[in-house]
Design a protein around this motif. Structure first.
Motif, short mmCIF file in Angstrom:
data_model
loop_
_atom_site.label_atom_id
_atom_site.label_comp_id
_atom_site.label_asym_id
_atom_site.label_seq_id
_atom_site.Cartn_x
_atom_site.Cartn_y
_atom_site.Cartn_z
N VAL A 91 0.84 -1.20 0.00
CA VAL A 91 0.00 0.00 0.00
C VAL A 91 0.88 1.25 0.00
O VAL A 91 0.61 2.21 -0.73
N GLY A 92 1.95 1.23 0.78
CA GLY A 92 2.86 2.37 0.84
C GLY A 92 3.54 2.62 -0.50
O GLY A 92 3.63 3.77 -0.96
N VAL A 93 4.00 1.58 -1.15
CA VAL A 93 4.64 1.74 -2.46
C VAL A 93 3.63 2.25 -3.48
O VAL A 93 3.93 3.15 -4.27
N ALA B 123 3.03 5.93 -2.82
CA ALA B 123 4.18 6.74 -3.23
C ALA B 123 4.23 6.90 -4.75
O ALA B 123 4.45 8.00 -5.27
N VAL B 124 3.99 5.82 -5.46
CA VAL B 124 3.98 5.89 -6.94
C VAL B 124 2.86 6.80 -7.41
O VAL B 124 3.04 7.63 -8.30
N GLY B 125 1.68 6.66 -6.81
CA GLY B 125 0.56 7.52 -7.17
C GLY B 125 0.85 8.98 -6.90
O GLY B 125 0.51 9.86 -7.70
N PHE B 126 1.48 9.26 -5.77
CA PHE B 126 1.84 10.63 -5.42
C PHE B 126 2.81 11.22 -6.44
O PHE B 126 2.64 12.34 -6.91
N LEU B 127 3.84 10.45 -6.79
CA LEU B 127 4.83 10.92 -7.77
C LEU B 127 4.21 11.14 -9.14
O LEU B 127 4.50 12.14 -9.81
N LEU B 128 3.34 10.24 -9.55
CA LEU B 128 2.66 10.42 -10.83
C LEU B 128 1.76 11.65 -10.80
O LEU B 128 1.69 12.41 -11.77
N GLY B 129 1.11 11.89 -9.66
CA GLY B 129 0.28 13.08 -9.52
C GLY B 129 1.10 14.36 -9.63
O GLY B 129 0.68 15.33 -10.25
N LEU B 130 2.28 14.36 -9.02
CA LEU B 130 3.17 15.51 -9.12
C LEU B 130 3.59 15.75 -10.57
O LEU B 130 3.60 16.89 -11.06
#
Length: 100
Positions: free
Chosen positions: A83-85, A88-95
């Protein structure tokens, strides 16, 4: 071993296709019985290429199934890390998307 098998299949397929291309060029200049012999060689090579492609497809399918199984086992064994990974991937893609 799987990578070696995959490379061998790809090299074999490239060889068959190169040989077939040569036959097609030769057949363009020939008529009659020689043309028929060349056509038969082309057909045989295309059947070989088809068989090698099917073999490669099976190999890729097996690798994909194995990767999916290992991933599924990892997620079941480590749900919070997964879930954490994912977060994090979703957050980076959102950025990255928001910057454009």
């Amino acid at each position: 071993m799987a990578n070696n098998t995959e490379e061998t299949l790809i090299n074999d397929l490239q060889g068959v296709l190169t040989e077939t291309e040569g036959y097609l060029k030769d057949a363009a200049d020939q008529t009659g019985e020689k043309a028929q012999v060349l056509r038969e060689k082309v057909i045989a090579n295309l059947q070989t290429a088809k068989a090698k492609l099917l073999e490669t497809e099976k190999l890729v399918a097996e690798k994909t199934k194995y990767a999916a199984k290992v991933t599924d086992e990892y997620v079941h064994d480590h749900p919070w890390q997964s879930v954490g990974v994912g977060a994090a991937v979703g957050f980076l893609l959102g950025l990255l998307v928001s910057r454009r």
